[in-house]
Design a protein around this motif. Structure first.
Motif, PDB file in Angstrom:
ATOM      1  N   LYS A 175       0.982 -11.776 -11.291  1.00 21.33           N
ATOM      2  CA  LYS A 175       1.230 -12.938 -10.501  1.00 21.33           C
ATOM      3  C   LYS A 175       2.514 -13.043  -9.610  1.00 21.33           C
ATOM      4  O   LYS A 175       2.587 -13.388  -8.755  1.00 21.33           O
ATOM      5  CB  LYS A 175       0.766 -14.347 -11.191  1.00 21.33           C
ATOM      6  CG  LYS A 175      -0.472 -14.401 -11.598  1.00 21.33           C
ATOM      7  CD  LYS A 175      -0.928 -15.947 -12.601  1.00 21.33           C
ATOM      8  CE  LYS A 175      -2.065 -15.993 -12.797  1.00 21.33           C
ATOM      9  NZ  LYS A 175      -2.703 -15.232 -14.130  1.00 21.33           N
ATOM     10  N   ASP A 201       3.263 -12.644  -5.486  1.00 24.13           N
ATOM     11  CA  ASP A 201       3.549 -14.007  -5.214  1.00 24.13           C
ATOM     12  C   ASP A 201       4.370 -13.963  -3.905  1.00 24.13           C
ATOM     13  O   ASP A 201       5.541 -13.441  -4.037  1.00 24.13           O
ATOM     14  CB  ASP A 201       4.191 -15.113  -6.329  1.00 24.13           C
ATOM     15  CG  ASP A 201       4.613 -16.305  -5.612  1.00 24.13           C
ATOM     16  OD1 ASP A 201       4.148 -16.913  -4.916  1.00 24.13           O
ATOM     17  OD2 ASP A 201       5.823 -16.832  -6.392  1.00 24.13           O
ATOM     18  N   ILE A 210       3.508 -20.597 -10.928  1.00 20.64           N
ATOM     19  CA  ILE A 210       2.838 -20.351  -9.818  1.00 20.64           C
ATOM     20  C   ILE A 210       1.332 -20.515  -9.656  1.00 20.64           C
ATOM     21  O   ILE A 210       0.864 -20.941  -8.608  1.00 20.64           O
ATOM     22  CB  ILE A 210       2.711 -18.675  -9.620  1.00 20.64           C
ATOM     23  CG1 ILE A 210       4.242 -17.929  -9.599  1.00 20.64           C
ATOM     24  CG2 ILE A 210       2.035 -17.996  -8.672  1.00 20.64           C
ATOM     25  CD1 ILE A 210       4.479 -16.536  -9.675  1.00 20.64           C
ATOM     26  N   GLU A 211       0.716 -20.655 -10.849  1.00 25.85           N
ATOM     27  CA  GLU A 211      -0.723 -20.950 -10.871  1.00 25.85           C
ATOM     28  C   GLU A 211      -0.809 -22.516 -10.513  1.00 25.85           C
ATOM     29  O   GLU A 211      -1.577 -23.081  -9.555  1.00 25.85           O
ATOM     30  CB  GLU A 211      -1.253 -21.038 -12.602  1.00 25.85           C
ATOM     31  CG  GLU A 211      -1.506 -19.773 -12.799  1.00 25.85           C
ATOM     32  CD  GLU A 211      -1.960 -19.574 -14.249  1.00 25.85           C
ATOM     33  OE1 GLU A 211      -1.697 -20.783 -14.783  1.00 25.85           O
ATOM     34  OE2 GLU A 211      -2.455 -18.380 -14.763  1.00 25.85           O
ATOM     35  N   LYS A 226       1.422 -24.234  -8.572  1.00 27.47           N
ATOM     36  CA  LYS A 226       1.664 -24.100  -7.266  1.00 27.47           C
ATOM     37  C   LYS A 226       0.354 -23.798  -6.361  1.00 27.47           C
ATOM     38  O   LYS A 226       0.108 -24.575  -5.372  1.00 27.47           O
ATOM     39  CB  LYS A 226       2.873 -23.151  -6.943  1.00 27.47           C
ATOM     40  CG  LYS A 226       3.227 -23.158  -5.534  1.00 27.47           C
ATOM     41  CD  LYS A 226       4.290 -22.150  -5.193  1.00 27.47           C
ATOM     42  CE  LYS A 226       3.910 -20.834  -5.357  1.00 27.47           C
ATOM     43  NZ  LYS A 226       4.933 -19.933  -5.313  1.00 27.47           N
ATOM     44  N   ASN A 227      -0.198 -22.822  -6.742  1.00 29.44           N
ATOM     45  CA  ASN A 227      -1.337 -22.097  -6.018  1.00 29.44           C
ATOM     46  C   ASN A 227      -2.597 -23.321  -6.154  1.00 29.44           C
ATOM     47  O   ASN A 227      -3.267 -23.659  -4.979  1.00 29.44           O
ATOM     48  CB  ASN A 227      -1.939 -21.156  -6.232  1.00 29.44           C
ATOM     49  CG  ASN A 227      -0.764 -20.032  -6.182  1.00 29.44           C
ATOM     50  OD1 ASN A 227       0.032 -19.975  -5.134  1.00 29.44           O
ATOM     51  ND2 ASN A 227      -0.802 -18.821  -6.759  1.00 29.44           N
ATOM     52  N   ARG A 228      -2.550 -23.903  -7.236  1.00 30.53           N
ATOM     53  CA  ARG A 228      -3.772 -24.973  -7.492  1.00 30.53           C
ATOM     54  C   ARG A 228      -3.618 -26.285  -6.483  1.00 30.53           C
ATOM     55  O   ARG A 228      -4.091 -26.865  -5.974  1.00 30.53           O
ATOM     56  CB  ARG A 228      -3.651 -25.596  -8.787  1.00 30.53           C
ATOM     57  CG  ARG A 228      -4.804 -26.536  -9.350  1.00 30.53           C
ATOM     58  CD  ARG A 228      -6.214 -25.849  -8.674  1.00 30.53           C
ATOM     59  NE  ARG A 228      -7.053 -27.032  -9.034  1.00 30.53           N
ATOM     60  CZ  ARG A 228      -8.272 -27.097  -8.603  1.00 30.53           C
ATOM     61  NH1 ARG A 228      -8.703 -25.841  -7.641  1.00 30.53           N
ATOM     62  NH2 ARG A 228      -9.188 -27.829  -9.108  1.00 30.53           N
ATOM     63  N   THR A 252       5.962 -16.190  -2.034  1.00 29.68           N
ATOM     64  CA  THR A 252       6.872 -17.105  -2.222  1.00 29.68           C
ATOM     65  C   THR A 252       8.144 -17.035  -3.039  1.00 29.68           C
ATOM     66  O   THR A 252       8.856 -17.683  -3.454  1.00 29.68           O
ATOM     67  CB  THR A 252       6.470 -18.535  -2.353  1.00 29.68           C
ATOM     68  OG1 THR A 252       6.067 -18.459  -3.569  1.00 29.68           O
ATOM     69  CG2 THR A 252       5.397 -18.757  -1.199  1.00 29.68           C
ATOM     70  N   LYS A 274      -1.853 -26.083  -3.725  1.00 31.85           N
ATOM     71  CA  LYS A 274      -2.195 -25.789  -2.360  1.00 31.85           C
ATOM     72  C   LYS A 274      -3.767 -25.826  -1.994  1.00 31.85           C
ATOM     73  O   LYS A 274      -4.117 -26.237  -0.998  1.00 31.85           O
ATOM     74  CB  LYS A 274      -1.706 -24.244  -2.101  1.00 31.85           C
ATOM     75  CG  LYS A 274      -0.387 -23.980  -1.801  1.00 31.85           C
ATOM     76  CD  LYS A 274       0.117 -22.596  -1.495  1.00 31.85           C
ATOM     77  CE  LYS A 274       1.621 -22.564  -1.279  1.00 31.85           C
ATOM     78  NZ  LYS A 274       1.955 -21.006  -1.120  1.00 31.85           N
ATOM     79  N   GLU A 275      -4.551 -25.264  -3.027  1.00 33.09           N
ATOM     80  CA  GLU A 275      -5.865 -25.363  -2.791  1.00 33.09           C
ATOM     81  C   GLU A 275      -6.275 -26.947  -2.895  1.00 33.09           C
ATOM     82  O   GLU A 275      -7.338 -27.031  -1.864  1.00 33.09           O
ATOM     83  CB  GLU A 275      -6.559 -24.791  -3.958  1.00 33.09           C
ATOM     84  CG  GLU A 275      -6.508 -23.407  -4.270  1.00 33.09           C
ATOM     85  CD  GLU A 275      -7.029 -22.704  -5.479  1.00 33.09           C
ATOM     86  OE1 GLU A 275      -7.336 -23.499  -6.157  1.00 33.09           O
ATOM     87  OE2 GLU A 275      -6.759 -21.407  -5.607  1.00 33.09           O
TER      88      GLU A 275
END
Length: 414
Positions: free
Chosen positions: A356, A360, A401-402, A404-406, A362, A408-409
């Motif tokens: 991850k 990533d 990161i998880e 942050k990505n969540r 970013t 975004k989703e």
């Protein structure tokens, strides 16, 4: 009677023997194999360049013009992550080599012999006895003749042979479950030009399985898969058929390597993570893979072998002139600190957390430089949080990161 007996003529043994010989000690090296001989561990890390330089072995290696390694590329589907060793947190060497080990190891052994070190090949250590002042090592040659060597100190650099751990009952399981591998060499007739044809690449097949591509300067390329034994064993047929099937898993490399003949029958190996109860004792020190084998993932094997060999040689040199040596802190603790860093990276790679971080887009440049230092082998730098907090920092950043990505989703769904 010698000052130091070195068991094994690989990079670890040659570094120790050369360093001690250059400081006036009488050194003998015994090696079970006949050189040149094939061995894996073909990609080095910049940290080991310090070891070759300090042991007087750098110039003979430079003369061979091995393929220069300036970084490493990780590929996962359409995502590519690259680490440049010149762009790292820790000062030090920013390049190293990718090497066919038969030629590389033979170059080191020849250089050590040319200095005047007695190296005997096809000599098997069958027993060791320790007395108060010296050890007695019993050695059998290929004709079955047994000779005895008395030494003030023994360096076990026998690698996977693990001579002293076996003879002294020092073996114990390692902390990381072993994987399996299948690999060979090919004549790289479709090698791309420029950097793409030279870079050491990891192709991530899935979280637990990866494919290596290690180009050499002689036109040969080493290729191989590493993954769970049950996954590799799920492919049926001969080793040639298995590797040919597995190559189709690599979108990144399949077109380059399909229909190219293998230079030798692919070899299948099951890695077993091993350790020892003690790295040293009265009159001996254990180095490299003889002491600890983790996983080939980040190509740390040769670097740990030469790091431990050079350190052992320095401490032996002090002890032989009557100086006090704190082997527990200056050897065992030091080495285990570095082993711990790489062990954390290996564990978190196979957990998926480190992947991850790598992919990533970013990621902070500071973080990438700190990771690059670890991948270059500088795992003792106490200014690097990926060294001092190795057991928790990767998991923490992966969790961030998880989240942050969540987010975004969720934003995209609104």
């Amino acid at each position: 009677m010698v000052d130091v007996l070195v068991i094994g003529a690989g990079p670890s043994g040659c570094v120790a023997a050369s360093y001690l010989h250059d400081r006036g000690y009488n050194v003998k090296v015994v090696e079970k194999s006949k050189f040149p001989r094939f061995v894996i561990g073909e990609s080095l890390l910049p940290r080991c360049m310090d070891h070759f330089e300090q042991s007087g072995l750098l110039d003979c290696l430079k003369a061979k013009k091995f393929e220069v390694k300036t970084g490493v590329r990780f590929v996962k589907g359409n995502n590519i992550c690259e680490f440049d060793f010149s762009y790292k947190h820790t000062e030090g060497w920013d390049w190293t080599w990718q090497v066919p080990r038969a030629e590389f190891d033979n170059t080191l052994a020849k250089e050590v012999a040319s200095k005047g070190v007695d190296i005997s090949f096809e000599q098997e250590v069958i027993d060791v006895q320790f007395n108060d002042a010296f050890s007695e090592t019993f050695i059998k040659d290929k004709e079955g003749k047994i000779t005895k060597v008395r030494a003030k100190f023994i360096v076990d650099s026998s690698g996977f042979g693990r001579v002293l751990p076996r003879l002294l009952n020092l073996e114990k399981p390692g902390a990381i479950t072993g994987n399996a591998s299948i690999f060979t060499h090919i004549t790289d007739s479709k090698r791309p030009s420029g950097k793409d044809g030279k870079v050491f690449a990891f192709d991530v097949i899935n979280t637990e399985t990866w494919f290596w591509v290690i180009p050499f300067s002689n036109g040969t390329t080493s290729i191989g898969f590493v993954g769970p034994s049950e996954f590799i064993d799920s492919f049926k047929g001969s080793n040639e058929e298995v590797l040919a099937q597995m190559l189709k898993l690599s979108e990144y490399s399949y077109e380059r390597f399909k229909d190219i003949d293998f230079q030798f029958k692919p070899v299948k190996v099951k890695f077993s993570s091993k350790s020892v109860t003690n790295l040293y004792g009265k009159g001996y020190a254990i180095t490299g893979n003889s002491a600890e084998f983790i996983d080939p993932l980040f190509a740390s094997g040769v670097t740990f072998a030469t790091e431990s060999a050079l350190l052992a040689a320095k401490l032996i040199s002090k002890e032989l002139v009557g100086k006090t040596v704190d082997w527990e802190n200056d050897y065992t603790k030091y080495l285990k600190d570095g082993i711990g860093v790489f062990s954390s990276f290996v564990k978190e790679w196979y957990s998926g957390n480190l992947q991850k971080l790598f992919f990533d887009e970013t990621a902070e440049e500071k973080t990438k430089k700190q990771i690059s230092s670890v991948l270059a082998g500088y795992v003792w730098d106490q200014t690097n949080p990926f060294v001092t907090k190795h057991d928790r920092i990767i998991k923490g950043i992966a969790h961030f990161i998880e989240k942050k990505n969540r987010r975004k989703e969720l934003m995209a769904m609104r």
